[in-house]
Motif scaffolding. Structure first.
Motif, mmCIF file in Angstrom:
data_model
loop_
_atom_site.group_PDB
_atom_site.id
_atom_site.type_symbol
_atom_site.label_atom_id
_atom_site.label_comp_id
_atom_site.label_asym_id
_atom_site.label_seq_id
_atom_site.Cartn_x
_atom_site.Cartn_y
_atom_site.Cartn_z
ATOM 1 N N GLY A 105 0.818 -1.209 0.000
ATOM 2 C CA GLY A 105 0.000 0.000 0.000
ATOM 3 C C GLY A 105 0.854 1.261 0.000
ATOM 4 O O GLY A 105 2.053 1.228 0.250
ATOM 5 N N ILE A 106 0.213 2.375 -0.345
ATOM 6 C CA ILE A 106 0.894 3.672 -0.350
ATOM 7 C C ILE A 106 0.452 4.444 0.890
ATOM 8 O O ILE A 106 -0.737 4.593 1.158
ATOM 9 N N GLU A 107 1.439 4.934 1.655
ATOM 10 C CA GLU A 107 1.122 5.669 2.883
ATOM 11 C C GLU A 107 1.284 7.168 2.658
ATOM 12 O O GLU A 107 0.601 7.985 3.261
ATOM 13 N N ARG A 108 2.195 7.510 1.747
ATOM 14 C CA ARG A 108 2.554 8.910 1.620
ATOM 15 C C ARG A 108 3.194 9.162 0.251
ATOM 16 O O ARG A 108 3.913 8.301 -0.265
ATOM 17 N N VAL A 109 2.905 10.331 -0.331
ATOM 18 C CA VAL A 109 3.634 10.761 -1.526
ATOM 19 C C VAL A 109 4.162 12.163 -1.243
ATOM 20 O O VAL A 109 3.418 13.030 -0.769
ATOM 21 N N GLU A 110 5.449 12.368 -1.496
ATOM 22 C CA GLU A 110 6.059 13.686 -1.272
ATOM 23 C C GLU A 110 6.504 14.281 -2.598
ATOM 24 O O GLU A 110 6.904 13.549 -3.507
ATOM 25 N N VAL A 111 6.410 15.608 -2.660
ATOM 26 C CA VAL A 111 6.797 16.323 -3.870
ATOM 27 C C VAL A 111 7.853 17.366 -3.509
ATOM 28 O O VAL A 111 7.720 18.068 -2.500
ATOM 29 N N SER A 112 8.884 17.432 -4.329
ATOM 30 C CA SER A 112 9.876 18.504 -4.185
ATOM 31 C C SER A 112 9.843 19.340 -5.455
ATOM 32 O O SER A 112 9.754 18.803 -6.553
ATOM 33 N N THR A 113 9.883 20.668 -5.298
ATOM 34 C CA THR A 113 9.934 21.518 -6.493
ATOM 35 C C THR A 113 11.300 22.199 -6.599
ATOM 36 O O THR A 113 11.497 23.104 -7.397
ATOM 37 N N ASP A 114 12.231 21.730 -5.782
ATOM 38 C CA ASP A 114 13.575 22.316 -5.826
ATOM 39 C C ASP A 114 14.649 21.243 -5.973
ATOM 40 O O ASP A 114 15.701 21.308 -5.355
ATOM 41 N N GLY A 115 14.302 20.224 -6.771
ATOM 42 C CA GLY A 115 15.304 19.217 -7.094
ATOM 43 C C GLY A 115 15.604 18.256 -5.955
ATOM 44 O O GLY A 115 16.571 17.499 -6.030
#
Ligand code: MTE
Ligand code: MO
Length: 526
Positions: free
Chosen positions: A449-459
């Motif tokens: 299962g997926i618990e978390r998705v994180e996004v970075s906009t600074d590489g």
């Protein structure tokens, strides 16, 4: 002039070969009875594993185009050779009927031998006979000065013609006006044949109609409620092109070892447990659909896809758990492993306890399985790479010693659990019109299962949690994620998921061979 005639015959023969393939397609469509199929199958079977793996890694899906093109060219060549023989024989006898009969009869025999379908082979034979029959010209026509149409055999002596030709100069331009008539006729027939090829390729749907709409799957009544439940769990995206929680049947990805789906009716289908069992057992379709029914959401992902590839989809499948059937045959083998086989010659091997978690599905999003997804029955193995989900399933052999499956023989290690991934496809990047950009996609980690998705906009320097679709009770389904930000120039966006055990998606980059791509998806946005 001999060479001229040979060239003309070769051209006509090529046109006849192409028309025969097109005629076969017109008669059968893209089915196992199409003459190209057995040749394509042979090419696929003869290609060494490393070459297949190299082609997939290098050309991706275009690899299919290569072997299909080779198969089409081979069959055009075979039928062309038959037509050429017909034209040469006809030249000897100076009879049009010989050309048509040899080309038509030979093509029919060859097509029937290739496909085993004698009536369908007429689709190939008739155009071949027509092209050679109409295109064939008696030898005396070539040296006529009055043009083909004005000639009759009685006006010249064929034997004479042969002698005259032998001494003729090679260059076509030095021939008398009759040659233009001959050339016009030949080119006319070739153009007609090619027109037929185009019409057959494009027009089959018009003549025959498209694929029949899929019928509702047996016992699929509960599927609609599940589909609604998934829909309700999903996020609202600005992007219209991104799949919802459920992939539409026609857009669900497809991976097949063969270019042609086996045709198996529900009445013909059965599944047999063989090998190291206490008792062998065969299950028919009617018996299968009589068993306890479930509507499970199961996501599939192919081990061969790129890190940000598109071979990841989800559907609601109607079927029955495999465990009780498996227990009823009492597997005995030493290795506790099983080889599963499909009607297309595909096979894959993995542990019995993994198989026991599996599901025998006959419905997809409420409809019967489409032929491309394993009609009438496939297996779905939760949390494992796509290749374990055998389509057109016909046999489960319990083994005593481990053995390689089709892809493992070709260097893959794709029978294990899927790797965790968060995708950011093109259609997941949407400008909102107010300066902001929506980033959205799907993340999948099999049964973890997926618990978390994180996004970075600074590489990758800083990370923000994305919004997620609701968690579902189904153990093996992707989640959607969404994150909106306001770009200021170019950004290097990175996404990564954490699975249900708290393990972060591996950032270590690797290609898909042999056990699936790893790393974090990175895209430049803005
Ligand atoms: N019989 C059969 N089953 C098969 C395959 C195949 O070629 N033949 N391909 C496998 C692979 S590699 C994958 S990723 C999935 C794809 O299933 P789909 O085409 O329904 O998406 O089916 C698996 N089952
Ligand atoms: Mo796959």
């Amino acid at each position: 002039m001999r060479n001229g005639i040979n060239r003309r015959d070769a051209l006509l023969a090529g046109a006849a070969g192409a028309a025969a393939v097109a005629g076969s397609y017109l008669a059968t469509g893209w089915t196992p009875s199409f003459v190209v199929r057995p040749v394509d199958q042979t090419i696929v079977n003869l290609t060494p594993g490393p070459v297949v793996t190299f082609a997939i890694a290098t050309f991706g899906d275009a690899g299919h185009l290569i072997h299909i093109a080779m198969a089409v060219a081979t069959v055009v060549g075979l039928f062309g050779a038959v037509a050429f023989a017909g034209l040469r024989l006809a030249a000897r006898t100076d009879r049009r009927a010989t050309a048509a009969a040899v080309a038509g009869g030979g093509t029919w025999l060859l097509a029937a031998a290739l496909t085993g379908v004698s009536v369908g082979a007429l689709g190939a034979a008739l155009p071949a006979a027509a092209v050679t029959g109409i295109g064939w010209l008696p030898a005396w026509a070539d040296r006529s000065s009055g043009g083909y149409a004005s000639l009759s055999p009685s006006e010249s002596d064929p034997d004479d013609a042969d002698v005259a030709e032998e001494g003729s100069p090679e260059g076509a331009s030095r021939l008398p006006a009759g040659f233009d008539a001959v050339r016009r006729r030949t080119l006319g027939v070739v153009a007609g044949a090619l027109g037929f090829v185009v019409a057959a390729a494009g027009g089959r749907r018009l003549f025959v109609g498209g694929d029949d709409p899929l019928a509702d799957a047996p016992r699929s009544e509960g599927a609609a409620a599940r589909l609604q439940e998934l829909d309700a769990a999903g996020l609202a995206f600005e992007s219209d092109d991104l799949h919802d929680m459920v992939s539409p049947i026609g857009e669900f990805y497809n991976v097949d070892i063969a270019e042609f789906d086996p045709e198996v009716t529900a009445a013909e289908w059965s599944l047999t447990f063989t090998g190291e069992t206490e008792t062998d057992r065969t299950v028919t379709f009617d018996e299968l659909i009589d068993r306890p029914v479930e509507h499970r959401a199961v996501t599939l992902r192919c081990v061969g896809e790129d890190l940000n590839g598109r071979k990841l989809d989800n559907a609601v499948w109607t079927g029955t758990p495999i465990r009780p059937l498996l227990e009823s045959v009492d597997p005995q083998g030493e290795c506790d492993c099983a080889m599963l086989r499909g009607e297309d010659g595909y096979y894959v091997q993995f542990p019995v306890d993994v198989l026991a978690e599996g599901f025998l599905a006959w419905g997809m999003n409420g409809k019967e399985l489409p032929s491309g997804h394993g009609h009438p029955v496939r297996v779905l193995i939760p949390g494992h790479w796509g290749e374990t989900n055998v389509k057109w399933l016909s046999e489960i052999e319990l083994l005593s010693v481990e053995d390689d499956g089709y892809w493992e023989e070709r260097g893959w290690e794709g029978t294990g659990e899927v790797k965790t991934v968060a995708k950011l496809w093109d259609e997941g990047i949407t400008e909102l019109g107010d300066g902001r950009v929506e980033l959205a996609g799907h993340a999948y980690a099999g049964t973890r299962g997926i618990e978390r998705v994180e996004v970075s906009t600074d590489g990758g320097d800083s990370w923000t949690d994305a919004a997620l679709s609701d968690a579902l009770p189904d153990g093996d389904v992707w989640r959607q994620w969404r994150h909106v930000f306001e770009p200021d120039g170019e950004h290097e966006v990175v996404v990564r998921a954490t699975d249900g055990t708290g393990t972060l998606q591996s950032g270590e980059e690797s290609g898909s061979v042999p056990s699936g791509a790893s790393g974090w998806v990175r895209r430049t946005v803005g």
